[in-house]
Design an enzyme around this catalytic site. Structure first.
Site, short mmCIF file in Angstrom:
data_model
loop_
_atom_site.label_atom_id
_atom_site.label_comp_id
_atom_site.label_asym_id
_atom_site.label_seq_id
_atom_site.Cartn_x
_atom_site.Cartn_y
_atom_site.Cartn_z
N GLU A 251 -21.48 -5.42 31.15
CA GLU A 251 -21.09 -4.23 32.62
C GLU A 251 -21.84 -3.68 33.54
OE1 GLU A 251 -17.25 -2.19 30.61
OE2 GLU A 251 -17.48 -3.02 28.90
N ARG A 480 -28.59 -7.40 16.91
CA ARG A 480 -28.57 -6.34 17.72
C ARG A 480 -30.44 -6.11 16.99
NH1 ARG A 480 -26.51 -1.42 18.64
NH2 ARG A 480 -25.87 -1.05 16.63
N LYS A 490 -25.74 5.71 26.75
CA LYS A 490 -25.92 5.83 28.27
C LYS A 490 -25.61 7.66 28.68
CE LYS A 490 -23.15 2.48 28.97
NZ LYS A 490 -22.27 1.50 29.40
C1 LIG Z 1 -29.44 2.30 14.58
O1 LIG Z 1 -30.26 2.85 14.15
C2 LIG Z 1 -29.74 3.98 13.74
C3 LIG Z 1 -30.50 5.24 13.32
O2 LIG Z 1 -31.89 5.01 14.48
C4 LIG Z 1 -28.79 4.11 12.69
O3 LIG Z 1 -28.27 5.11 11.97
C5 LIG Z 1 -27.93 3.07 12.59
O4 LIG Z 1 -27.01 2.86 11.48
C6 LIG Z 1 -28.61 2.30 12.81
N1 LIG Z 1 -27.24 0.91 13.11
C7 LIG Z 1 -27.65 -0.18 12.18
C8 LIG Z 1 -25.98 -1.45 12.99
O5 LIG Z 1 -28.54 -0.81 11.53
#
Ligand SMILES: *[C@@H]1O[C@H](CO)[C@@H](O)[C@H](O)[C@H]1NC(C)=O
Ligand SMILES: *[C@@H]1O[C@H](CO)[C@@H](O)[C@H](O)[C@H]1NC(C)=O
Ligand SMILES: *[C@@H]1O[C@H](CO)[C@@H](O)[C@H](O)[C@H]1NC(C)=O
Ligand SMILES: *[C@@H]1O[C@H](CO)[C@@H](O)[C@H](O)[C@H]1NC(C)=O
Length: 792
Positions: A251, A480, A490
């Protein structure tokens, strides 16, 4: 009673004809059933309760249960204390073993009377079980569902749950966890066979690539994605010639960040790896948030990462086609104009007053308008008769589906805003859910690759393509890349920028792609790093320090080395003439003379060393220059030793008078950096960066992420000096574009101050910042030389 009479009686109390027949078949059990009905005074009941009573009759007869005891159970079934066969079994067992000591209370207790296990409890316990067996459950996916169901029924806390609650809950959880079924759930057997065959034939080991193994390695071939209308596949293949078609669909409402580099690499890279094509498609369906600067930045970042879009397109290119399909969807009875308020829509979707899901779901009252009415209303939306929020076009999906992405999603909404490409033409705009799959279809995408947040959207994606009878691309979801120890949102970065905590969206301490580029991280380092992580369906959590260490390793093998003195200290050799000069030759990178060459430096009467390389006193761990402790200068044949220390009034050393020990026979042991007086280039600013945040998870800071900012995240040093000749030569030759030997992920950069990169001996890796202007050079430290030197 004759069998006809029995059947008639059973039907009269509420059994269906076939059931009545079945229960009447055996004379002994039907007689027992009649006794139970009589003692329960049953005249009319639902089939479920009648079936319980029948089972009780059979069980009591087989076990030879005392009729007095049986009537206790019968009563409990009739008044609905006992609701399942399991409860009845437990009650019968208890009465049989206790005999005359049995009591009604005792029976109630052992059969779980009064224990209410809700569907939510069932869900909670099953999730709990899955948490403890996560690996296996995730690995087996749908193949493991039957055994999961079996295990769930054995969970002690769920002993008294309604047996019919298990399957729907397990199915719902499976959908959430695994997404809709795909090739992983059907081809397992075939694949196993193939694998064991190839094992025998000893293939040569290929270079590890994220495209040939893991998630991407297991994707279907073009043409193998299933279609509701197979004839559409023939047309599709005639056009694509069986090539892979992918798209990267950002986007245009913000800057890309490090997480997007994975998406870019997955989409563009997968197509490239298979000789296919990848679109850069701007998903510009939300005119209010779009700005030119984002379009340009996104294009430039894709190209910086070494990818070239096959075509650049915009969702708005297809607004006319999308509108036509919206009318078609109404005409086939699968869309309606809804005037419900957001609260009403929430209620229809079973959102309870406290905001949690799980209430009764029901269709919108507008879902049953006539097609003509719908069309008229939709055209009124198009023609501006409604304001924002007064009407939306909703797809008529399945409000009872366990998948929230099927709850009559919005297809079009009124947004009376001009669009940067279509101007004032439209007053309604299609949503992501309506646009994305259809534009994928228009563009003949073979693999629509996205992250796992979109897993549940796959069902509506396919539903819409099929409802409109268009080619259905295959959406597949990967995990991801999540970088921890920084923030990527953002909104939060905007706060840092607007409050002046950083220099802008491209501040080298941030993890936007613009920032990483400015900081001097080579694009090839990012690609190599992501390749080594591989692609799976799980989120990859990576600490910023791990990324940095990958960057460090990449820079170590791809950059020339120069001598940079952060804080120069003048030295004067007392035992040589004014015009003394000794030429020494230093390779830009030892061992890489063929690629990077060498430069010649003049050791002269006056030269500079770094202030940190001189001390008034020595200790066990200090081997550099001090009174009484000579030291070598890089590549200069002999030591220099301190003769006299010149200081200002405050006692600060301003100059060292040294001796050049050229009469010694042994070579120096320790070497320090130096820059000859005739070869000095002043650096206006050298910016040393450390982590912007002090914790691993700034967003979780109880007082807000701003509180977690490291006050020493940027250190600016003025007037450091660098060897002029070597530096100028590197500037002239940049971009050097030295990749990693044998890697598929080397990228050539074409321009930009950040392409001037070098290792400053003992200090770190540096690049030129965009704030440089002519002779006024500003340097960024990309990373330190060693991981811990950043903390020291
Ligand atoms: C991504 O990292 C953050 C910590 O910076 C954490 O709180 C979060 O749960 C993580 N997301 C996933 C989907 O693991
Ligand atoms: C997609 O394929 C169809 C044929 O199935 C073709 O007519 C159409 O032009 C293609 N779309 C694009 C955007 O190339
Ligand atoms: C140079 O200095 C080092 C350290 O003080 C010393 O060990 C070495 O012998 C010196 N070499 C010469 C050639 O003087
Ligand atoms: C990058 O440039 C080098 C030197 O000009 C060249 O040999 C190499 O093939 C280029 N690599 C790519 C990926 O374009």
């Amino acid at each position: 009673m004759s069998s006809e009479e029995l059947i008639e009686r059973f039907q009269s109390i509420g059994l269906s004809a076939p059931k009545a027949k079945e229960y009447a078949r055996n004379a002994k059990t039907s007689a027992a059933f009649v006794e139970v009905l009589d003692e329960g005074k049953v005249t009319s009941e639902n089939e479920k309760k009648l079936s319980l009573l029948y089972n009780l009759a059979v069980l009591a007869k087989n076990d030879g249960l005392d009729p007095k005891h049986r009537s206790l159970v019968t009563k409990a079934v009739v008044d609905e204390r006992l609701k399942t066969n399991l409860q009845i079994q437990e009650a019968v067992k208890y009465l049989k073993t206790k005999g005359d000591d049995a009591t009604e209370e005792g029976m109630n207790e052992v059969s779980g009377v009064g224990i209410e296990i809700t569907k939510d409890d069932v869900r909670k316990e099953i999730l709990n079980y899955i948490e403890q067996n996560k690996e296996e459950v995730l690995a087996r996916r749908y193949a493991g569902v039957p055994s999961l169901l079996g295990q769930a029924k054995k969970i002690p806390a769920l002993k008294w749950a309604a047996p019919t609650d298990f399957k729907p809950v397990v199915d719902e959880i499976a959908l959430e966890l695994f997404g809709p079924k795909d090739e992983r759930d059907v081809v397992k057997k075939e694949k196993k066979k193939k694998e064991s065959k190839t094992e025998k034939t000893q293939q040569p080991v290929k270079e590890r690539s994220m495209y040939s193994e893991g998630f991407l390695g297991e994707l279907h071939k073009p043409g193998q994605n299933p279609q509701a209308f197979p004839e559409l596949m023939d047309e599709h293949l005639a056009f694509t010639k069986g090539k892979v078609f992918t798209r990267f669909p950002p986007e245009p409402n913000g800057f890309l960040h490090i997480g997007h580099s994975k998406a870019i690499m997955v989409n563009f890279g997968y197509a490239k790896y298979h000789g296919g094509n990848c679109y850069l498609r701007f998903d510009d369906t939300n005119p209010e948030a779009e700005e030119e600067v984002y379009f340009n930045s996104i294009k430039s970042m894709v190209s910086w990462l070494g990818f070239e879009p096959w075509k650049i397109t915009y969702s708005s290119d297809y607004f006319d086609q999308l509108y036509e399909l919206a009318e078609k969807l109404i005409e086939v009875g699968k869309a309606y104009v809804c005037h419900c308020t957001p609260e009403e829509v929430k209620a229809q979707r079973g959102l309870k007053a406290d905001g949690t899901l799980g209430g009764e779901r029901f269709p919108s009252p507008y879902a049953s308008r006539t097609v003509e009415e719908n069309l008229t209303e939709f055209r009124k939306m198009r023609d501006g008769h409604y304001k924002l929020g007064e009407a939306v076009l909703r797809m008529k999906q399945d409000i009872q589906s366990p998948n929230p992405q099927m709850w009559d999603l919005v297809a079009y909404r009124v947004l009376n805003a001009p669009h940067h490409r279509t101007g004032d033409k439209w007053k309604i705009y299609p949503t992501y859910d309506f646009t994305h799959c259809l534009v994928d279809s228009f563009e003949n995408i073979s693999h629509s690759l996205c992250t796992t947040e979109f897993r549940l959207s796959r069902e509506s994606y396919e539903w819409l393509c099929d409802a409109l009878h268009v080619y259905r691309p295959a959406q597949r979801e990967y995990g991801r890349l999540n970088i921890t120890g920084t923030i990527l949102s953002k909104r939060k970065i905007a706060k840092l920028v607007n409050d002046g905590h950083v220099r802008g969206w491209d501040d080298p301490r941030l993890y936007t792609l613009e920032a990483i580029k400015r900081r001097g991280v080579p694009p090839g380092a990012i690609l190599s790093f992501i390749n080594t992580l591989g692609v799976t369906t799980a989120t990859t959590n990576i600490q910023v320090v791990r990324l940095e260490s990958a960057v460090r390793a990449y820079l170590d093998s791809t950059t020339p080395r120069l001598m940079l003195l952060l804080e120069p200290l003048l030295c004067e050799v007392v035992n040589v003439d004014e015009n003394f000069a000794e030429e020494v030759e230093i390779p830009f990178k030892p061992g890489a003379e063929d690629k990077l060459g060498t430069r010649k430096l003049k050791f002269t009467k006056r030269f500079y060393i770094d202030r940190s390389d001189y001390r008034d006193e020595v200790d066990k761990e200090y081997f550099r220059l001090a009174p009484g402790q000579p030291v070598g200068l890089m590549k200069v044949p002999y030591n220099v030793s301190v003769k006299e220390v010149i200081r200002d009034e405050s006692g600060k050393v301003t100059k060292l008078l040294v001796n050049y020990d050229s009469d010694a026979k042994k070579k120096p042991k320790t070497f320090i950096q130096w820059v000859g007086e005739s070869n000095v280039k002043k650096i206006k600013e050298t910016r040393l960066y450390n982590q912007l945040f002090t914790s691993e998870n700034p967003s979780a800071h109880p007082d807000g992420f701003l509180t977690d900012i490291n006050p020493d995240s940027e250190e600016v040093i003025k007037d450091s000096i660098i060897e002029a000749g070597g530096f100028n030569e590197i500037v002239k030759k940049s971009p050097l574009n030295i990749g990693i030997e044998g890697s598929d992920f080397n990228i050539n950069e074409t321009e930009g101050p950040q392409t001037v990169r070098f290792q400053a001996l003992r200090i770190g890796y540096f690049c030129m910042d965009k704030d440089s202007n002519g002779d006024d050079v500003v340097l960024n430290r990309i990373v330190t030389l060693k991981e811990d030197s950043a903390k020291a």
